[in-house]
Scaffold this motif. Structure first.
Motif, PDB file in Angstrom:
ATOM      1  N   GLY A 118      45.441  19.633   0.418  1.00  0.00           N
ATOM      2  CA  GLY A 118      46.818  19.408   0.164  1.00  0.00           C
ATOM      3  C   GLY A 118      47.329  18.248   0.838  1.00  0.00           C
ATOM      4  O   GLY A 118      46.736  17.292   0.445  1.00  0.00           O
ATOM      5  N   ASN A 119      48.323  17.838   1.563  1.00  0.00           N
ATOM      6  CA  ASN A 119      48.985  16.971   2.005  1.00  0.00           C
ATOM      7  C   ASN A 119      48.437  16.491   3.336  1.00  0.00           C
ATOM      8  O   ASN A 119      48.598  17.111   4.223  1.00  0.00           O
ATOM      9  N   THR A 120      47.580  15.505   3.263  1.00  0.00           N
ATOM     10  CA  THR A 120      46.837  14.934   4.423  1.00  0.00           C
ATOM     11  C   THR A 120      47.792  14.331   5.635  1.00  0.00           C
ATOM     12  O   THR A 120      47.394  14.453   6.703  1.00  0.00           O
ATOM     13  N   LEU A 121      48.645  13.690   4.983  1.00  0.00           N
ATOM     14  CA  LEU A 121      49.777  13.135   5.897  1.00  0.00           C
ATOM     15  C   LEU A 121      50.376  14.058   6.627  1.00  0.00           C
ATOM     16  O   LEU A 121      50.525  14.154   7.916  1.00  0.00           O
ATOM     17  N   ASN A 122      50.965  15.245   6.255  1.00  0.00           N
ATOM     18  CA  ASN A 122      51.498  16.307   6.783  1.00  0.00           C
ATOM     19  C   ASN A 122      50.666  17.207   7.606  1.00  0.00           C
ATOM     20  O   ASN A 122      51.084  17.629   8.875  1.00  0.00           O
ATOM     21  N   GLN A 123      49.353  17.458   7.048  1.00  0.00           N
ATOM     22  CA  GLN A 123      48.498  18.096   8.310  1.00  0.00           C
ATOM     23  C   GLN A 123      48.321  17.025   9.517  1.00  0.00           C
ATOM     24  O   GLN A 123      48.330  17.866  10.461  1.00  0.00           O
ATOM     25  N   GLN A 124      48.121  15.824   9.417  1.00  0.00           N
ATOM     26  CA  GLN A 124      47.747  14.983  10.581  1.00  0.00           C
ATOM     27  C   GLN A 124      48.986  15.170  11.621  1.00  0.00           C
ATOM     28  O   GLN A 124      48.727  15.246  12.757  1.00  0.00           O
ATOM     29  N   ALA A 125      50.183  15.290  10.807  1.00  0.00           N
ATOM     30  CA  ALA A 125      51.422  15.149  11.755  1.00  0.00           C
ATOM     31  C   ALA A 125      51.357  16.364  12.520  1.00  0.00           C
ATOM     32  O   ALA A 125      51.781  16.600  13.585  1.00  0.00           O
ATOM     33  N   LYS A 135      45.823   7.104   7.835  1.00  0.00           N
ATOM     34  CA  LYS A 135      44.816   7.473   9.069  1.00  0.00           C
ATOM     35  C   LYS A 135      44.470   8.676   9.685  1.00  0.00           C
ATOM     36  O   LYS A 135      45.688   9.530   9.590  1.00  0.00           O
ATOM     37  N   CYS A 136      43.501   9.096   9.682  1.00  0.00           N
ATOM     38  CA  CYS A 136      43.104  10.470  10.330  1.00  0.00           C
ATOM     39  C   CYS A 136      42.386  10.621  11.566  1.00  0.00           C
ATOM     40  O   CYS A 136      42.640   9.649  12.588  1.00  0.00           O
ATOM     41  N   LEU A 137      41.572  11.698  11.877  1.00  0.00           N
ATOM     42  CA  LEU A 137      41.168  11.842  13.182  1.00  0.00           C
ATOM     43  C   LEU A 137      40.135  11.125  13.826  1.00  0.00           C
ATOM     44  O   LEU A 137      39.938  10.856  14.850  1.00  0.00           O
ATOM     45  N   GLY A 138      39.293  10.522  12.957  1.00  0.00           N
ATOM     46  CA  GLY A 138      38.174   9.268  13.134  1.00  0.00           C
ATOM     47  C   GLY A 138      37.066   9.908  13.933  1.00  0.00           C
ATOM     48  O   GLY A 138      36.496   9.285  14.563  1.00  0.00           O
ATOM     49  N   PHE A 139      36.675  11.075  13.900  1.00  0.00           N
ATOM     50  CA  PHE A 139      35.416  11.763  14.201  1.00  0.00           C
ATOM     51  C   PHE A 139      34.311  11.018  13.486  1.00  0.00           C
ATOM     52  O   PHE A 139      33.155  10.685  14.054  1.00  0.00           O
ATOM     53  N   LEU A 140      34.365  10.587  12.154  1.00  0.00           N
ATOM     54  CA  LEU A 140      33.441  10.044  11.388  1.00  0.00           C
ATOM     55  C   LEU A 140      33.972   8.497  11.139  1.00  0.00           C
ATOM     56  O   LEU A 140      35.257   8.461  10.737  1.00  0.00           O
ATOM     57  N   PRO A 141      33.080   7.526  11.386  1.00  0.00           N
ATOM     58  CA  PRO A 141      33.786   6.186  11.189  1.00  0.00           C
ATOM     59  C   PRO A 141      33.821   5.823   9.850  1.00  0.00           C
ATOM     60  O   PRO A 141      33.072   6.457   8.908  1.00  0.00           O
ATOM     61  N   GLY A 142      34.805   4.973   9.680  1.00  0.00           N
ATOM     62  CA  GLY A 142      34.850   4.288   8.145  1.00  0.00           C
ATOM     63  C   GLY A 142      35.903   5.185   7.354  1.00  0.00           C
ATOM     64  O   GLY A 142      36.790   5.834   7.935  1.00  0.00           O
ATOM     65  N   SER A 143      35.919   4.957   6.152  1.00  0.00           N
ATOM     66  CA  SER A 143      36.748   5.343   5.195  1.00  0.00           C
ATOM     67  C   SER A 143      36.091   6.636   4.354  1.00  0.00           C
ATOM     68  O   SER A 143      34.967   6.884   4.127  1.00  0.00           O
ATOM     69  N   HIS A 144      36.989   7.248   3.477  1.00  0.00           N
ATOM     70  CA  HIS A 144      36.577   8.365   2.604  1.00  0.00           C
ATOM     71  C   HIS A 144      37.631   8.465   1.364  1.00  0.00           C
ATOM     72  O   HIS A 144      38.648   8.106   1.500  1.00  0.00           O
TER      73      HIS A 144
END
Length: 273
Positions: A135-142, A190-199
């Motif tokens: 779904g919408n990652t930005l809304n999820q994170q917010a 930008k997300c949680l950062g549990f795993l380093p780097g990008s995806h």
């Protein structure tokens, strides 16, 4: 709960990100800094586990998550925040779980105090595995940050509860990645950062994903990281890549790095599940 700033600054394509070269994607990657909590002493916690797919986290991936939990009949929770608690997505989750020896249940994020009688930690930390929807990652994170769900997910990770998902459910665990969560164009989230780097998810399914991901890593706007085709995925213990898997012949994963100012792509051949 104190109000929190839940939309990270600098999430457009113009935002520059520090570049880290990971020489071997099958080796441990350095853990990123995180504002959620201090790293727990590894001697006092369970092994952290994350299983992702580029798209299509269905029966085979949920079955692998169940195996990774180590439980005979694990409780598998579906967290459909990114899909706005889509009823069709919830039905599809139950259908995917039907052939498996698991106990599926759902935690919606659009709730009311009159009907939601358990706190987030009571529900999420009772699971053996947590599948995050697309779904919408930005809304999820917010929403997660506003509700404090991000903090509980960190606790779940520290406790060895298997985390995972596809699309927004794979992107969310990394520091950053490409998203279609904003109008008109793909952009950086930008997300949680549990795993380093990008995806980058949907590497083979959406034409704009591959060229944009390579461009952003090549010019230093995004950190090196992992891309996954639909139905292909990665399993991490701590921040070490342990397995590359696929539920469809031909679906692959990739490690995209920056070498001499240019993006390089390494194919990670999967095992079939």
């Amino acid at each position: 709960m104190n109000r929190r700033d839940f939309v990270a600054a600098g999430t457009t394509l113009a935002a520059a990100a520090a570049v880290t070269d990971f020489a071997n994607p099958l080796h441990a990657m350095p853990a990123p800094s995180t504002a959620l909590s201090d790293m727990t002493d590894s001697s006092t916690r369970a092994t952290r586990k994350i299983l992702i797919a580029g798209g299509g986290f269905r029966t085979k991936f949920i079955g692998l998550m169940a195996q990774l939990s180590g439980k005979a009949r694990p409780r598998i929770l579906y967290l459909p925040t990114a899909s706005a608690d889509s009823e069709q997505g919830i039905i599809s989750f139950y259908q995917s779980c039907a052939p498996l020896n698991v106990e599926p249940f759902v935690q919606r994020s659009f709730i009311a105090s009159t009907s939601q009688l358990q706190d987030w930690d009571e529900v999420l930390l009772s699971a053996d595995g947590i599948v995050v929807s697309g779904g919408n990652t930005l809304n999820q994170q917010a929403i997660w940050k506003a509700q404090g769900i991000d903090v509980i997910l960190r606790q779940a990770w520290d406790r060895g509860i298997v985390l995972g998902g596809a699309s927004a459910g794979s992107l969310c665990w990394f520091e950053e990645g490409t998203t279609d969560s904003r109008p008109k164009v793909l952009s950086i989230v930008k997300c949680l950062g549990f795993l380093p780097g990008s995806h980058s998810p949907h590497y083979d399914a959406e034409p704009g994903r591959r060229p944009l991901y390579q461009k952003l890593i090549g010019n230093g706007e995004m950190k090196p990281g992992y891309a996954c085709d639909n139905d292909a995925g990665l399993y991490f213990e701590e921040t070490t890549l342990k397995r590359v898997v696929s539920a469809r012949v031909g679906a692959k994963c990739y490690y995209v790095d920056r070498v001499n100012g240019r993006a390089t792509e390494k194919v990670l051949e999967p095992e079939q599940i």
